[in-house]
Design an enzyme around this catalytic site. Structure first.
Site, PDB file in Angstrom:
ATOM      1  N   ARG A  80      -3.575 -13.843  -1.817  1.00 54.76           N
ATOM      2  CA  ARG A  80      -3.703 -14.056  -0.368  1.00 54.76           C
ATOM      3  C   ARG A  80      -4.330 -15.420  -0.052  1.00 54.76           C
ATOM      4  O   ARG A  80      -4.021 -16.025   0.971  1.00 54.76           O
ATOM      5  CB  ARG A  80      -4.477 -12.915   0.288  1.00 54.76           C
ATOM      6  CG  ARG A  80      -3.740 -11.584   0.149  1.00 54.76           C
ATOM      7  CD  ARG A  80      -4.101 -10.561   1.185  1.00 54.76           C
ATOM      8  NE  ARG A  80      -3.691  -9.241   0.733  1.00 54.76           N
ATOM      9  CZ  ARG A  80      -2.443  -8.758   0.839  1.00 54.76           C
ATOM     10  NH1 ARG A  80      -1.503  -9.469   1.408  1.00 54.76           N
ATOM     11  NH2 ARG A  80      -2.154  -7.555   0.375  1.00 54.76           N
ATOM     12  N   ARG A 127     -14.245  -6.346 -10.625  1.00 51.73           N
ATOM     13  CA  ARG A 127     -14.319  -5.648  -9.331  1.00 51.73           C
ATOM     14  C   ARG A 127     -15.078  -4.321  -9.452  1.00 51.73           C
ATOM     15  O   ARG A 127     -14.958  -3.612 -10.456  1.00 51.73           O
ATOM     16  CB  ARG A 127     -12.911  -5.451  -8.774  1.00 51.73           C
ATOM     17  CG  ARG A 127     -12.260  -6.821  -8.544  1.00 51.73           C
ATOM     18  CD  ARG A 127     -10.956  -6.720  -7.850  1.00 51.73           C
ATOM     19  NE  ARG A 127     -11.116  -6.181  -6.504  1.00 51.73           N
ATOM     20  CZ  ARG A 127     -10.105  -5.841  -5.738  1.00 51.73           C
ATOM     21  NH1 ARG A 127      -8.873  -5.936  -6.204  1.00 51.73           N
ATOM     22  NH2 ARG A 127     -10.303  -5.378  -4.526  1.00 51.73           N
ATOM     23  N   SER A 152       0.839  -1.217   0.000  1.00 47.86           N
ATOM     24  CA  SER A 152       0.000   0.000   0.000  1.00 47.86           C
ATOM     25  C   SER A 152       0.866   1.256   0.000  1.00 47.86           C
ATOM     26  O   SER A 152       0.597   2.217  -0.723  1.00 47.86           O
ATOM     27  CB  SER A 152      -0.889   0.031   1.240  1.00 47.86           C
ATOM     28  OG  SER A 152      -1.896  -0.930   1.146  1.00 47.86           O
ATOM     29  N   ASP A 199      -7.270  -7.687   4.958  1.00 50.86           N
ATOM     30  CA  ASP A 199      -6.454  -8.566   4.113  1.00 50.86           C
ATOM     31  C   ASP A 199      -5.985  -9.822   4.851  1.00 50.86           C
ATOM     32  O   ASP A 199      -5.481 -10.754   4.223  1.00 50.86           O
ATOM     33  CB  ASP A 199      -5.244  -7.797   3.562  1.00 50.86           C
ATOM     34  CG  ASP A 199      -5.677  -6.728   2.561  1.00 50.86           C
ATOM     35  OD1 ASP A 199      -6.793  -6.833   2.014  1.00 50.86           O
ATOM     36  OD2 ASP A 199      -4.900  -5.781   2.335  1.00 50.86           O
TER      37      ASP A 199
HETATM   38  C1  S3P Z   1      -5.705  -1.061   0.031  1.00 48.20           C
HETATM   39  C2  S3P Z   1      -6.919  -0.976   0.643  1.00 48.20           C
HETATM   40  C3  S3P Z   1      -7.756  -2.141   0.958  1.00 48.20           C
HETATM   41  C4  S3P Z   1      -6.941  -3.428   0.931  1.00 48.20           C
HETATM   42  C5  S3P Z   1      -6.058  -3.529  -0.264  1.00 48.20           C
HETATM   43  C6  S3P Z   1      -5.094  -2.354  -0.322  1.00 48.20           C
HETATM   44  C7  S3P Z   1      -4.958   0.182  -0.247  1.00 48.20           C
HETATM   45  O1  S3P Z   1      -8.786  -2.235  -0.015  1.00 48.20           O
HETATM   46  O2  S3P Z   1      -7.809  -4.549   0.990  1.00 48.20           O
HETATM   47  O3  S3P Z   1      -5.312  -4.727  -0.234  1.00 48.20           O
HETATM   48  O4  S3P Z   1      -3.730   0.112  -0.520  1.00 48.20           O
HETATM   49  O5  S3P Z   1      -5.564   1.251  -0.195  1.00 48.20           O
HETATM   50  P1  S3P Z   1     -10.184  -1.415   0.116  1.00 48.20           P
HETATM   51  O6  S3P Z   1      -9.875   0.025   0.043  1.00 48.20           O
HETATM   52  O7  S3P Z   1     -10.992  -1.896  -1.059  1.00 48.20           O
HETATM   53  O8  S3P Z   1     -10.755  -1.838   1.432  1.00 48.20           O
END
Ligand code: S3P
Length: 426
Positions: free
Chosen positions: A388, A123, A24, A315
């Site tokens: 994952r 998605r 992230s 996650d």
């Molecule tokens: C992420 C936010 C999450 C997470 C993803 C990474 C990010 O998703 O599940 O693996 O880097 O902002 P969501 O914003 O859809 O919850």
């Protein structure tokens, strides 16, 4: 040809490791460096496929990026200086790439197309296209919700958006749009999602107003800087999970990002009785970092997991399903319906595959019930093309009797290319 991983039952894990840079934070460092004026240096960036998708899209938008070993040099030119891409921008499997870049492209003075692989094309994108349209952008999505996204950039106007879901991708998309919009943009979410974008903006000197779960931003310019990316707690989570279910394990994971919006997994495991020590706490580029020591000590107890912790463990829930199989009692996971719109439907994926391994586990609309039996048996299981799920099943295989074959594991490269080799060292 797709690869598979064969896992034999393991006794315990031992050793000291580092995990790759946080995915992230890596996406955000690349994006903010591209929007900054002047040179930025990024150290410790994740080498995963998802981050390469962001890097390649930025290159196709005219940003010069040089790779020097594990360090990247990004030559940003400031906001609204991106070049019209010659072809559709391929986000691969990465929802973060698509949703965050949409926030930037909505304000550029050209049209662009964002596309991705067959998983990403399923998605939901309405969660970002609706608010971006409210800000003034023109966006078309397949069936009104799915990639490819066709974005015609416009002069944007700040809005106050109440997001119905706690999503850092939605929030970050709108912060990036808000950075380029007239007036103030405020995003409110039901619970706090990960706040890496807010921390990075502050690190870059951008003024944000944060009140409860509301974040406000206005137009701002900033200079390039040096970024250091801490280890990814969501990657560390696989080894932590293995260590807590394999009695007698003792592992150390160094330099792990411990942002409080990401540490729900550690708190949940501690509640279940796991022994996790946090040492050498420090802060790097506005992000808390520390070393972790995990001792696998006997049986865990089941707990109920739901409510506002969910965005902080989202996650790691497939791993909690695996851990639940080894906890005493019934682990109940609720309020996690978002898992159904991840890279795959992660509730169905993990429940169906753990059942093949003999788990007593039931799917619920927004979660699952796991009855701890302290045993699993080796089986042939599949990843559904989701990194994952693939890695969670490898961890389940370590604790299962006999041999487990996890099929279709190339997807692991999406977030963690060195996963198998690092696991072997333990
Ligand atoms: C992420 C936010 C999450 C997470 C993803 C990474 C990010 O998703 O599940 O693996 O880097 O902002 P969501 O914003 O859809 O919850």
């Amino acid at each position: 040809m797709q690869h598979s991983i064969i896992v034999n039952q393991a006794k315990s894990l031992q050793g000291v490791i580092n995990v790759p840079g946080d995915k992230s934070i890596s996406h955000r460092a690349l994006i903010f460096a591209a929007l900054a004026a002047g040179k930025s240096i990024i150290k410790g960036i994740s080498g995963c496929e998802d981050c390469f998708s962001t890097l390649n899209c930025l290159k196709n938008l005219g940003i010069k990026i040089r790779v020097r070993g594990k360090t990247l040099v990004v030559y940003g030119k400031g906001l609204a200086t991106f070049k019209n891409p010659k072809k559709p921008l391929d986000c691969g499997n990465s929802g973060t790439t698509m949703r965050l870049l949409s926030g930037i492209l909505a304000a550029q003075n050209f049209s662009s197309i964002l596309t991705g692989d067959r998983y990403l094309k399923k998605r939901p994108m309405k969660r970002i296209t609706d608010p971006l349209r409210n800000m003034g952008a023109e966006i078309n999505a397949d069936k009104g919700n799915y990639p490819p996204l066709r974005i015609k950039g416009k002069k944007l106007q700040g809005i106050h958006y109440h997001s119905p879901i706690a999503s850092a991708q939605v929030k970050s998309c709108l912060l990036l749009a808000g950075l380029q919009a007239e007036g103030t943009t405020t995003i409110t979410e039901p619970f706090r999602s990960r706040d890496h974008s807010e921390r990075m903006l502050k690190y870059l000197g951008v003024l944000l107003k944060i009140k409860g779960t509301a974040v406000s931003i206005s137009k701002a310019k900033f200079q390039g800087k040096e970024f250091s990316v801490p280890g990814d707690i969501s990657s560390a989570a696989f080894f932590i999970a293995a260590a807590v279910i394999l009695g007698g394990s003792k592992i150390k994971i160094l330099d792990v990002g411990l942002n409080p919006t990401r540490t729900g997994f550690l708190e949940t495991l501690k509640k279940m009785g796991a022994k996790i020590e946090i040492e050498n706490r420090r802060e790097i580029c506005g992000e808390p970092v520390a070393d972790l020591e995990i001792n696998g000590e006997g049986r865990l107890k089941a707990i109920k997991i739901g409510g506002k912790i969910i965005p902080r463990i989202i996650d790691e829930i497939p791993l909690l399903a695996v851990i639940g199989c080894f906890a005493q009692g019934k682990t109940i996971i609720r309020d996690a319906g978002e898992l159904r719109v991840k890279e795959t439907d992660r509730i169905h994926a993990i429940v169906s595959q753990l059942k093949k391994m003999g788990a007593l586990i039931e799917e619920r609309k927004d979660g699952m019930d796991v009855f701890g039996m302290d045993k699993l048996k080796g089986a042939s299981v599949k990843s559904f093309g989701d990194h994952r799920i693939a890695m969670a099943l490898v961890i389940a295989g370590l604790a299962a009797s006999g041999k487990t074959k996890v099929n279709n594991t190339d997807c692991i490269n999406t977030s963690f290319p060195g996963f198998k080799d690092l696991l072997k060292t333990l």
